[in-house]
Scaffold this active site. Structure first.
Site, short mmCIF file in Angstrom:
data_model
loop_
_atom_site.label_atom_id
_atom_site.label_comp_id
_atom_site.label_asym_id
_atom_site.label_seq_id
_atom_site.Cartn_x
_atom_site.Cartn_y
_atom_site.Cartn_z
N ASP A 64 -28.34 -3.49 1.81
CA ASP A 64 -27.88 -3.53 3.20
C ASP A 64 -26.38 -3.74 3.26
O ASP A 64 -25.87 -4.79 2.85
CB ASP A 64 -28.61 -4.65 3.94
CG ASP A 64 -28.30 -4.68 5.43
OD1 ASP A 64 -27.68 -3.72 5.93
OD2 ASP A 64 -28.69 -5.65 6.10
N ASP A 93 -23.37 2.08 8.87
CA ASP A 93 -24.36 1.06 8.54
C ASP A 93 -25.53 1.69 7.80
O ASP A 93 -26.12 2.67 8.27
CB ASP A 93 -24.84 0.38 9.82
CG ASP A 93 -25.85 -0.73 9.56
OD1 ASP A 93 -25.67 -1.46 8.57
OD2 ASP A 93 -26.80 -0.86 10.35
#
Length: 469
Positions: A151, A347
């Site tokens: 992430d 992202d």
């Protein structure tokens, strides 16, 4: 027939024949031009290219590179996860989790207008989203392998740890037992590293971390250090991580989270001496394919083009400056202030790209204008432009590209333009934020098959096409 008449007739036939040939040649040239225009501005695709296989097709691009890990989709055949433990999400569940992550990012965004720039607070803990892409790392001495969701929107790496003093969810790998590692140690409350945590407290002089996520998930445990292994030649001693004793929420299956944000405690920062704050990844477009996550600059594709990181330098997130969007080679008429007002981040955990409503409306209208030959249909609530392709084997869609700061043009892969949502139904894979002031997010669907390079030392992000399937 007189010879003169015969000659005239022959000449007339020759003239007419030459006209026909010339007309056919011109038509052929026009046809070739049209074919070239179609191939230049459109994708012609088999619908089967959107469907995953039941057989794993691993990528070879990252295999022999230093500091490289295979990246796979959690629910695909390349994953070792048991389907009984990790059930695939429905499209509605995926989009619901995705919206939770987006809402979390937007809620964290603190706008400080300095010229036209947007800054974000340096805190971990976005909503975890779908955690679709996973890698396997080694921890401890002797090394034990653990599968983590990677992430770019999180900083702290953590894994579940025995004895699970609070609660541990079900994971595929055996839960890490710190006492079996000769290199494990807890971090003292008085250490400078403990002071770097956002929410730290003490338990018998041992530093305790806590990370809460926007969807209500959380992890609490001992802040610790141990040996982390990527490959046999890529080992990080004294790596700081969270040893989770109470972990609850949407983490099922994975052992924890691999944090690749920009904070001092992220893996990127902790491994800076070894890899120079450079990493890259390629997200596969199919569940049945694999990609890679690689640290260091070795083996980065020669066709990568770079755009500067934007001004949100103190953020966990990676900011970019979007300047324009093209459809079928035509620049959309969007006032540049629309992009500078909102700002943009990239992202890995957000699935669908979010755009300012003004920009999204222009993009949607241009796309719809090129798709009038296909019947419309209803899709999930997030999507407002969906098509029924149940009677088609092949489709033709316009190419879309985005232009980042520095005139860096990045073409969106076909699987980043349309996503299948049900049998025969495909939806336009972009969505609008509620307001033009909300920060935009370049999501992982639009990043698929691209090599995305994060070069923090040089302050830039790069994109290279076709690095995984």
């Amino acid at each position: 027939m007189e010879s003169s008449t015969y000659v005239i007739l022959v000449l007339s036939y020759c003239f007419l024949f030459s006209l026909v040939v010339a007309r056919n040649e011109n038509a052929l040239e026009r046809s070739e031009d049209q074919i070239e225009a179609i191939s230049h501005h459109y994708h012609t695709l088999k619908l089967s290219s959107f469907v995953s296989s039941s057989i794993c097709s691993p990528s070879t691009n990252g295999e022999k590179r230093r500091g490289s890990l295979q990246m796979v989709h959690k629910h695909g055949p390349c994953s070792k996860f048991n389907e009984d433990m990790v059930k695939p999400l429905t499209i509605d569940e995926i989009l619901s989790h995705d919206q939770s992550r987006v809402d979390s990012i937007l809620n964290k965004a603190r706008k400080e207008i300095q010229g036209s720039k947007t800054t974000l607070p340096a805190k971990s803990g976005s909503s975890i989203g779908t955690l679709n892409y996973i890698v396997t790392i080694g921890l401890g001495t002797p090394k034990k392998d653990f599968t983590l969701a990677f992430d770019t929107g999180s900083d702290l790496t953590w894994t579940q740890c025995q004895p699970c003093a609070g609660s541990c969810y079900s994971q595929q790998d055996p839960i890490f037992l710190p006492s079996t590692s000769s290199t494990y140690s807890n971090i003292s409350c008085s250490s400078s590293e403990c002071a770097q945590l956002d929410l730290a407290r003490c338990s018998s002089s041992t530093c305790v971390y806590r990370v809460g996520y926007g969807d209500g998930s959380f992890t609490v445990g001992f802040f610790a250090k141990d040996k982390l292994t990527l490959t046999s030649e890529d080992v990080i001693d004294d790596f700081f991580f969270g040893c989770g004793q109470d972990n609850e929420g949407l983490f099922v299956g994975v052992a924890g989270l691999f944090g690749l944000g920009r904070d001092k405690l992220s893996f990127v920062s902790q491994s800076a001496d070894k890899y120079g704050k450079v990493f890259s990844y390629c997200l596969p477009s199919m569940d049945s394919s694999s990609g890679f996550l690689t640290f260091g600059s070795s083996g980065i594709g020669s066709n990568v083009v770079y755009t500067p990181l934007s001004a949100s330098q103190d953020s966990t997130f990676y900011g970019l400056d979007l300047e324009a969007i093209y459809v079928k080679g035509n620049k959309l008429e969007i006032n540049p202030t629309v992009f500078t007002t909102s700002g943009m981040i990239i992202d890995s955990g957000t699935v669908i790209t979010r755009l300012p409503p003004t920009a999204y409306s222009a993009l949607r209208e241009a796309f719809q204008a090129e798709m009038t030959q296909y019947p419309l249909t209803q899709g999930p609530r997030l999507f407002d432009t969906c098509y029924d392709f149940s009677n088609y084997e092949n489709i033709t869609i316009p190419k879309i590209s985005v232009v980042w700061s520095g005139n860096v043009n990045v073409e969106i892969p076909p699987q980043g333009i349309l996503v299948p949502v049900s049998d025969g139904a495909y939806c336009f894979a972009f969505a609008a934020n509620q307001d033009d002031s909300n920060i935009g997010i370049f999501g992982n669907t639009q990043q698929q098959t691209l090599e995305v390079v994060y070069d923090l030392t040089a302050g830039r992000i790069g994109f290279g096409p076709g690095r995984c399937s």
